[in-house]
Design a protein around this motif. Structure first.
Motif, PDB file in Angstrom:
ATOM      1  N   ARG A  76       0.859  -1.184   0.000  1.00 11.09           N
ATOM      2  CA  ARG A  76       0.000   0.000   0.000  1.00 11.09           C
ATOM      3  C   ARG A  76       0.900   1.241   0.000  1.00 11.09           C
ATOM      4  NH1 ARG A  76      -5.157  -0.633   0.486  1.00 11.09           N
ATOM      5  NH2 ARG A  76      -5.425   1.542   1.190  1.00 11.09           N
ATOM      6  N   VAL A  77       0.600   2.146  -0.930  1.00 10.22           N
ATOM      7  CA  VAL A  77       1.463   3.313  -1.109  1.00 10.22           C
ATOM      8  C   VAL A  77       0.608   4.570  -1.290  1.00 10.22           C
ATOM      9  CG1 VAL A  77       3.385   2.036  -2.123  1.00 10.22           C
ATOM     10  CG2 VAL A  77       1.558   2.888  -3.614  1.00 10.22           C
ATOM     11  N   ILE A  78       1.286   5.692  -1.127  1.00 10.13           N
ATOM     12  CA  ILE A  78       0.718   6.998  -1.471  1.00 10.13           C
ATOM     13  C   ILE A  78       1.560   7.550  -2.612  1.00 10.13           C
ATOM     14  CG2 ILE A  78       0.298   9.363  -0.700  1.00 10.13           C
ATOM     15  CD1 ILE A  78      -0.165   8.273   2.090  1.00 10.13           C
ATOM     16  N   ILE A  79       0.878   7.951  -3.666  1.00  5.23           N
ATOM     17  CA  ILE A  79       1.553   8.354  -4.902  1.00  5.23           C
ATOM     18  C   ILE A  79       1.222   9.805  -5.226  1.00  5.23           C
ATOM     19  CG2 ILE A  79       1.455   8.066  -7.425  1.00  5.23           C
ATOM     20  CD1 ILE A  79       1.310   5.070  -6.943  1.00  5.23           C
ATOM     21  N   LYS A  80       2.241  10.534  -5.707  1.00  7.75           N
ATOM     22  CA  LYS A  80       2.023  11.872  -6.267  1.00  7.75           C
ATOM     23  C   LYS A  80       2.293  11.798  -7.768  1.00  7.75           C
ATOM     24  CE  LYS A  80       3.705  16.604  -6.483  1.00  7.75           C
ATOM     25  NZ  LYS A  80       4.792  17.545  -6.172  1.00  7.75           N
ATOM     26  N   GLY A  81       1.383  12.354  -8.575  1.00  8.73           N
ATOM     27  CA  GLY A  81       1.582  12.313 -10.012  1.00  8.73           C
ATOM     28  C   GLY A  81       0.504  13.074 -10.742  1.00  8.73           C
ATOM     29  N   TYR A  82       0.355  12.801 -12.028  1.00 10.06           N
ATOM     30  CA  TYR A  82      -0.648  13.482 -12.836  1.00 10.06           C
ATOM     31  C   TYR A  82      -1.239  12.479 -13.830  1.00 10.06           C
ATOM     32  CZ  TYR A  82       3.036  13.624 -16.393  1.00 10.06           C
ATOM     33  OH  TYR A  82       4.030  13.289 -17.285  1.00 10.06           O
ATOM     34  N   VAL A  83      -2.454  12.764 -14.246  1.00 12.45           N
ATOM     35  CA  VAL A  83      -3.160  11.883 -15.180  1.00 12.45           C
ATOM     36  C   VAL A  83      -3.015  12.446 -16.589  1.00 12.45           C
ATOM     37  CG1 VAL A  83      -5.391  10.930 -15.861  1.00 12.45           C
ATOM     38  CG2 VAL A  83      -4.797  11.136 -13.431  1.00 12.45           C
ATOM     39  N   SER A  84      -2.687  11.587 -17.543  1.00 12.99           N
ATOM     40  CA  SER A  84      -2.597  11.988 -18.938  1.00 12.99           C
ATOM     41  C   SER A  84      -3.009  10.807 -19.821  1.00 12.99           C
ATOM     42  CB  SER A  84      -1.174  12.451 -19.273  1.00 12.99           C
ATOM     43  OG  SER A  84      -1.139  12.987 -20.578  1.00 12.99           O
ATOM     44  N   VAL A  85      -3.049  11.056 -21.109  1.00 17.11           N
ATOM     45  CA  VAL A  85      -3.498  10.044 -22.067  1.00 17.11           C
ATOM     46  C   VAL A  85      -2.312   9.583 -22.906  1.00 17.11           C
ATOM     47  CG1 VAL A  85      -4.935   9.611 -24.093  1.00 17.11           C
ATOM     48  CG2 VAL A  85      -5.833  10.941 -22.176  1.00 17.11           C
ATOM     49  N   PHE A  86      -2.160   8.258 -23.022  1.00 18.73           N
ATOM     50  CA  PHE A  86      -1.192   7.688 -23.942  1.00 18.73           C
ATOM     51  C   PHE A  86      -1.890   7.609 -25.301  1.00 18.73           C
ATOM     52  CE2 PHE A  86       2.384   5.843 -25.503  1.00 18.73           C
ATOM     53  CZ  PHE A  86       2.305   4.506 -25.848  1.00 18.73           C
ATOM     54  N   GLU A  87      -1.547   8.549 -26.190  1.00 15.77           N
ATOM     55  CA  GLU A  87      -2.322   8.750 -27.411  1.00 15.77           C
ATOM     56  C   GLU A  87      -2.383   7.497 -28.285  1.00 15.77           C
ATOM     57  OE1 GLU A  87      -1.718  12.348 -29.672  1.00 15.77           O
ATOM     58  OE2 GLU A  87      -0.787  13.313 -27.941  1.00 15.77           O
ATOM     59  N   ARG A  88      -1.300   6.771 -28.379  1.00 12.49           N
ATOM     60  CA  ARG A  88      -1.271   5.623 -29.302  1.00 12.49           C
ATOM     61  C   ARG A  88      -2.357   4.606 -28.979  1.00 12.49           C
ATOM     62  NH1 ARG A  88       3.442   1.374 -28.792  1.00 12.49           N
ATOM     63  NH2 ARG A  88       1.931   0.664 -27.230  1.00 12.49           N
ATOM     64  N   ASP A  89      -2.541   4.307 -27.668  1.00 11.41           N
ATOM     65  CA  ASP A  89      -3.524   3.306 -27.267  1.00 11.41           C
ATOM     66  C   ASP A  89      -4.847   3.916 -26.825  1.00 11.41           C
ATOM     67  OD1 ASP A  89      -1.516   1.537 -27.773  1.00 11.41           O
ATOM     68  OD2 ASP A  89      -0.959   1.243 -25.671  1.00 11.41           O
ATOM     69  N   GLY A  90      -4.919   5.248 -26.776  1.00 18.68           N
ATOM     70  CA  GLY A  90      -6.150   5.885 -26.313  1.00 18.68           C
ATOM     71  C   GLY A  90      -6.451   5.528 -24.872  1.00 18.68           C
ATOM     72  N   GLN A  91      -5.424   5.404 -24.050  1.00 19.64           N
ATOM     73  CA  GLN A  91      -5.592   4.942 -22.668  1.00 19.64           C
ATOM     74  C   GLN A  91      -5.065   6.003 -21.701  1.00 19.64           C
ATOM     75  OE1 GLN A  91      -4.415   0.795 -21.479  1.00 19.64           O
ATOM     76  NE2 GLN A  91      -2.819   1.891 -20.374  1.00 19.64           N
ATOM     77  N   TYR A  92      -5.891   6.368 -20.717  1.00 18.94           N
ATOM     78  CA  TYR A  92      -5.408   7.311 -19.721  1.00 18.94           C
ATOM     79  C   TYR A  92      -4.755   6.518 -18.584  1.00 18.94           C
ATOM     80  CZ  TYR A  92      -9.196   6.392 -16.343  1.00 18.94           C
ATOM     81  OH  TYR A  92     -10.044   5.823 -15.427  1.00 18.94           O
ATOM     82  N   GLN A  93      -3.712   7.159 -17.979  1.00 22.00           N
ATOM     83  CA  GLN A  93      -2.989   6.492 -16.908  1.00 22.00           C
ATOM     84  C   GLN A  93      -2.365   7.530 -15.992  1.00 22.00           C
ATOM     85  OE1 GLN A  93      -0.116   3.989 -18.850  1.00 22.00           O
ATOM     86  NE2 GLN A  93       0.867   5.654 -19.934  1.00 22.00           N
ATOM     87  N   LEU A  94      -1.931   7.053 -14.850  1.00 16.28           N
ATOM     88  CA  LEU A  94      -1.332   7.922 -13.838  1.00 16.28           C
ATOM     89  C   LEU A  94       0.184   7.885 -13.998  1.00 16.28           C
ATOM     90  CD1 LEU A  94      -1.684   9.690 -11.310  1.00 16.28           C
ATOM     91  CD2 LEU A  94      -1.650   7.608  -9.933  1.00 16.28           C
ATOM     92  N   TYR A  95       0.763   9.051 -14.243  1.00 17.75           N
ATOM     93  CA  TYR A  95       2.216   9.169 -14.373  1.00 17.75           C
ATOM     94  C   TYR A  95       2.763   9.555 -12.997  1.00 17.75           C
ATOM     95  CZ  TYR A  95       1.609   8.960 -19.401  1.00 17.75           C
ATOM     96  OH  TYR A  95       1.288   8.549 -20.671  1.00 17.75           O
ATOM     97  N   VAL A  96       3.522   8.642 -12.396  1.00 16.95           N
ATOM     98  CA  VAL A  96       3.950   8.773 -10.998  1.00 16.95           C
ATOM     99  C   VAL A  96       5.257   9.555 -10.921  1.00 16.95           C
ATOM    100  CG1 VAL A  96       4.531   7.526  -8.889  1.00 16.95           C
ATOM    101  CG2 VAL A  96       2.815   6.592 -10.483  1.00 16.95           C
ATOM    102  N   GLU A  97       5.283  10.557 -10.024  1.00 18.92           N
ATOM    103  CA  GLU A  97       6.492  11.346  -9.793  1.00 18.92           C
ATOM    104  C   GLU A  97       7.121  11.019  -8.433  1.00 18.92           C
ATOM    105  OE1 GLU A  97       4.808  15.231 -10.209  1.00 18.92           O
ATOM    106  OE2 GLU A  97       5.421  15.388 -12.316  1.00 18.92           O
ATOM    107  N   GLU A  98       6.293  10.717  -7.449  1.00 18.11           N
ATOM    108  CA  GLU A  98       6.782  10.367  -6.118  1.00 18.11           C
ATOM    109  C   GLU A  98       5.965   9.194  -5.590  1.00 18.11           C
ATOM    110  OE1 GLU A  98       7.672  15.006  -4.818  1.00 18.11           O
ATOM    111  OE2 GLU A  98       6.930  13.595  -3.324  1.00 18.11           O
TER     112      GLU A  98
END
Length: 404
Positions: A76-98
């Motif tokens: 179990r973790v706590i994550i800092k990041g931002y949500v964006s779309v991977f255009e090639r697959d049309g899939q949104y995902q969380l890009y983790v920074e911390e």
């Protein structure tokens, strides 16, 4: 037909919409790791889930290399990041920074939340930063009375500029009472007005040990301080809220002392250099002015001071003659014009006409000019006015020209 979008355009448009969303740009998310895969490139791919939903995540090598622990499935973790779309697959995902294990990340989250709040209020704006005095008379040191921080600052001050007065304001730098004492020290130094700059100092430590300098009360005291504040908390890699709010951030307490206290020998050398430049500049200025004076003394204006006056007098006499000649010419023309007008008036004068044998006949009864014989009765008394007198006569016979 309506405009038809391509799949790429749709994915790109959705990505732009998500990237503009403030909430999606900086998230703190808590969840459980599953499907964890460590790629040979150093990137990490996994799914973060809770009891109901999941979201795909990726943590690139540039951020993953800073992790202090190894993620694993079920953790179990706590994550800092931002949500964006991977255009090639049309899939949104969380890009983790911390990423940090859940349970010990509360301080980090509190730090980020307060940092964001104060940033939005403008406490970090460069426009609000005050300039440090060039040569302070007294420096306030807010720190613990024990430890190496005070000794280091005193040693540096003695070596660089012994005459600058140091005023030590001892406070607790960790623990529950620390934030209140630090805030109170800053406020009291402002009320007393006995120092020109304040150094807020503490040695290195963990996030928990440095937490007093992340408290909102300390941040607002620094921001409201009329006296410039230098934050020197922890080591060079440590950052606290006080670092962002302070007018200057120093990587260490020793560096803060070097920033605030100038080196006497350097100042003395600079003063001597400026003095030499001032003397050279003054000497050059005097020489230039003396040369200018000599040029003026050698000029004709000083050698023959009345020459210009005499020349102007001669010029004035010449102009006077021209003016007199012009006035005579104008008067002669006006006299000629006047004679011409007099001649015209004389030609139109009744007396001139009468001198050629003409006269003016008036009725003695009413004094009216007689313009026709029809206006005269027989035996009517008339007055004939000539250029040199008047004749009184009577109309004995009246003859009218035939055809009139």
């Amino acid at each position: 037909m309506n405009y038809v979008l391509s799949v790429s355009e749709i994915n790109r448009y959705i990505k732009e919409l998500i990237s503009k969303d403030m909430i999606m740009s900086g998230l703190w998310v808590r969840g459980e790791i599953s499907n964890y895969k460590y790629h040979y490139s150093g990137h990490m791919y996994f799914t973060l889930k809770d009891e109901k939903c999941l979201i795909k995540c990726v943590m690139f090598k540039s951020h993953a290399s800073a992790l202090k622990f190894e993620p694993e499935n079920g953790g179990r973790v706590i994550i800092k990041g931002y949500v964006s779309v991977f255009e090639r697959d049309g899939q949104y995902q969380l890009y983790v920074e911390e990423m940090q294990p859940d349970g010990i990340g509360n301080l980090h989250m509190a730090f980020e939340q307060l940092k964001k709040k104060l940033f939005e209020e403008g406490l970090f704006d460069e426009a609000n930063k005050k300039r440090l005095p060039f040569l302070p008379r007294a420096v306030g040191i807010v720190t613990s009375s024990t430890g190496s921080v005070v000794r280091d600052i005193i040693n540096i001050s003695s070596r660089r500029f012994r005459e600058i007065e140091l005023k030590i304001f001892p406070v607790a730098v960790q623990g529950e009472q620390a934030a209140g004492q630090i805030s109170g020290a800053i406020k009291k130094l402002n009320r007393l007005g006995c120092v020109d700059v304040i150094i807020l100092a503490r040695g290195g430590g963990s996030l928990e040990e440095l937490w007093a300098f992340n408290e909102e009360v300390v941040a607002r005291s620094i921001f409201n301080s009329v006296i410039p504040v230098v934050s020197a908390v922890g080591h060079e890699t440590d950052y606290t809220i006080s670092d962002f709010v302070a007018d200057v951030r120093a990587p260490t307490p020793s560096a803060a002392a070097e920033i605030v206290i100038p080196e006497r020998a350097v100042l003395k050398e600079r003063i001597m250099l400026l003095e030499a430049r001032l003397k050279n500049g003054a000497s050059a200025k005097i020489q230039n002015e003396r040369a200018q004076l000599e040029r003026l003394r050698a000029s004709s204006a000083f050698r023959q001071p009345y020459d210009r006056l005499y020349q102007e007098r001669m010029r004035l006499d010449t102009l006077n003659r021209y003016m007199h000649k012009a006035m005579l010419s104008v008067m002669e023309k006006k006299r000629s014009d006047l004679s011409l007008l007099i001649g015209k008036l004389d030609a139109l004068s009744p007396l001139s006409i009468m001198s050629r044998g003409y006269g003016v006949i008036r009725s003695l009864e009413d004094g009216e000019v007689v313009r026709s014989v029809k206006a005269v009765r027989e035996n009517e008394r008339l007055s004939v006015e000539l250029f040199d007198g008047k004749i009184i006569c009577r109309a004995e016979d009246i003859k009218i020209n035939p055809g009139l």
